[in-house]
Design an enzyme around this catalytic site. Structure first.
Site, mmCIF file in Angstrom:
data_model
loop_
_atom_site.group_PDB
_atom_site.id
_atom_site.type_symbol
_atom_site.label_atom_id
_atom_site.label_comp_id
_atom_site.label_asym_id
_atom_site.label_seq_id
_atom_site.Cartn_x
_atom_site.Cartn_y
_atom_site.Cartn_z
ATOM 1 N N ARG A 127 2.448 11.605 -8.360
ATOM 2 C CA ARG A 127 1.819 11.779 -7.032
ATOM 3 C C ARG A 127 2.594 11.085 -5.914
ATOM 4 O O ARG A 127 2.022 10.703 -4.890
ATOM 5 C CB ARG A 127 0.393 11.248 -7.022
ATOM 6 N N ASP A 178 -2.781 -6.142 13.337
ATOM 7 C CA ASP A 178 -3.583 -5.820 14.525
ATOM 8 C C ASP A 178 -4.713 -6.831 14.632
ATOM 9 O O ASP A 178 -4.949 -7.596 13.694
ATOM 10 C CB ASP A 178 -4.135 -4.383 14.446
ATOM 11 N N GLY A 232 0.822 -1.210 0.000
ATOM 12 C CA GLY A 232 0.000 0.000 0.000
ATOM 13 C C GLY A 232 0.856 1.259 0.000
ATOM 14 O O GLY A 232 0.569 2.225 -0.701
ATOM 15 N N SER A 245 -1.055 -5.411 4.900
ATOM 16 C CA SER A 245 -1.349 -5.758 6.287
ATOM 17 C C SER A 245 -2.853 -5.912 6.451
ATOM 18 O O SER A 245 -3.639 -5.528 5.576
ATOM 19 C CB SER A 245 -0.824 -4.667 7.224
ATOM 20 N N ARG A 286 6.177 -3.417 12.180
ATOM 21 C CA ARG A 286 5.584 -3.900 10.921
ATOM 22 C C ARG A 286 6.646 -3.993 9.840
ATOM 23 O O ARG A 286 6.687 -4.943 9.079
ATOM 24 C CB ARG A 286 4.460 -2.963 10.475
ATOM 25 N N ARG A 299 7.295 1.759 1.135
ATOM 26 C CA ARG A 299 7.612 0.336 1.264
ATOM 27 C C ARG A 299 8.037 -0.233 -0.091
ATOM 28 O O ARG A 299 8.893 -1.108 -0.166
ATOM 29 C CB ARG A 299 6.434 -0.448 1.838
ATOM 30 N N ARG A 309 -0.525 -8.339 -4.177
ATOM 31 C CA ARG A 309 -0.562 -7.330 -3.109
ATOM 32 C C ARG A 309 0.184 -7.882 -1.901
ATOM 33 O O ARG A 309 0.000 -9.055 -1.530
ATOM 34 C CB ARG A 309 -2.021 -7.021 -2.761
HETATM 35 N N1 ADE Z 1 -5.174 -2.990 7.591
HETATM 36 C C1 ADE Z 1 -4.517 -3.387 8.683
HETATM 37 N N2 ADE Z 1 -5.321 -3.391 9.762
HETATM 38 C C2 ADE Z 1 -6.532 -2.969 9.324
HETATM 39 C C3 ADE Z 1 -7.768 -2.752 9.937
HETATM 40 N N3 ADE Z 1 -7.919 -2.964 11.239
HETATM 41 N N4 ADE Z 1 -8.806 -2.308 9.187
HETATM 42 C C4 ADE Z 1 -8.633 -2.075 7.871
HETATM 43 N N5 ADE Z 1 -7.490 -2.263 7.229
HETATM 44 C C5 ADE Z 1 -6.441 -2.709 7.932
#
Ligand code: ADE
Length: 234
Positions: free
Chosen positions: A43, A204, A20, A90, A217, A24, A87
């Protein structure tokens, strides 16, 4: 050149890895690819092409959300003859057997958004990955001693959802985790006869409320990157 990519027609490899975050993409190019050169920076969405074990591979940021990855994936597939986009991102865990840093291969994606309706206005399209990429990535992971989780993810249109427990409805359907891009990527790949796979590291957990720091991360994405690169190489 396209409205959002300044590269020349032959600048991209057939396979593009897409994190994303454009920084990175830079990190991956500098640390994993040989002879990487910048091919686009419109951009600030940096894209690089180099080689991995002698094979050409590109890496480019996708930005956050389905509209953003939708723009870049469309232009790469349609105007740069890219065949495969992986892709590397995370996700937030929806299941209690998912631990921080676990790796998910998104077999399919569901969504709370409307991206699919532009392609199929009268029904609900199920967005699936390319099976061969999934099979290869799973085996590469297993060989490395990393057993990836495989299943459905939610591509959400909203990060800060106003309804606190809505995620539990997806969790009850055995959706493994939430992220924000895969449904669009898979729908575009399917609609254009291309290949796509999302490899996701759990950053998370909605179940335990644990989260990782940006620095943690960065370090933890190594295993996922290696699986993606080896899959590109196969
Ligand atoms: N990418 C990583 N954690 C996320 C979350 N909690 N919600 C949406 N996208 C995420």
């Amino acid at each position: 050149m396209t409205p959002h990519i300044s590269a020349q027609p032959q600048d991209f490899a057939k396979t593009v890895l897409m994190p994303g975050d454009p920084r990175r993409a830079k990190f991956i190019a500098e640390n994993y690819l040989t002879d990487a050169r910048l091919v686009t920076d419109v951009r600030g969405m940096l894209g690089y092409t180099g080689t991995y074990k002698g094979k050409p591979v590109s890496v480019m940021g996708s930005g956050m959300g389905m509209p953003s990855i939708g723009i870049y994936a469309t232009e790469l597939f349609k105007f740069y003859d890219v065949e495969t986009i992986m892709r590397v991102g995370s996700c937030g865990a929806y299941q209690d057997d998912l631990k921080l840093y676990d790796i998910i291969l998104a077999q399919g994606a569901s969504t709370n958004g409307n991206f699919g309706a532009h392609f199929m206005p009268t029904g609900t399209f199920s967005a699936l990955c390319d099976f061969e990429l999934l099979y290869t990535a799973y085996n590469v992971g297993a060989k490395k001693g990393v057993k990836p989780h495989v299943g459905n993810v939610l591509s959400s249109d909203i990060f800060y959802h106003p309804i606190p427990d809505i995620w539990k409805s997806w969790s009850n359907l055995n959706v493994l985790a939430v992220e924000m891009e895969t449904y669009a990527l898979y729908t575009l790949a399917q609609s254009m006869g291309k290949k796509a796979l999302s490899l996701l590291t759990v950053s998370d957990s909605l179940v335990t409320m644990e989260e990782t720091s940006a620095k943690e991360r960065e370090a933890s994405f190594t295993a996922m990157m290696e699986i993606a690169l080896e899959t590109a190489y196969e």
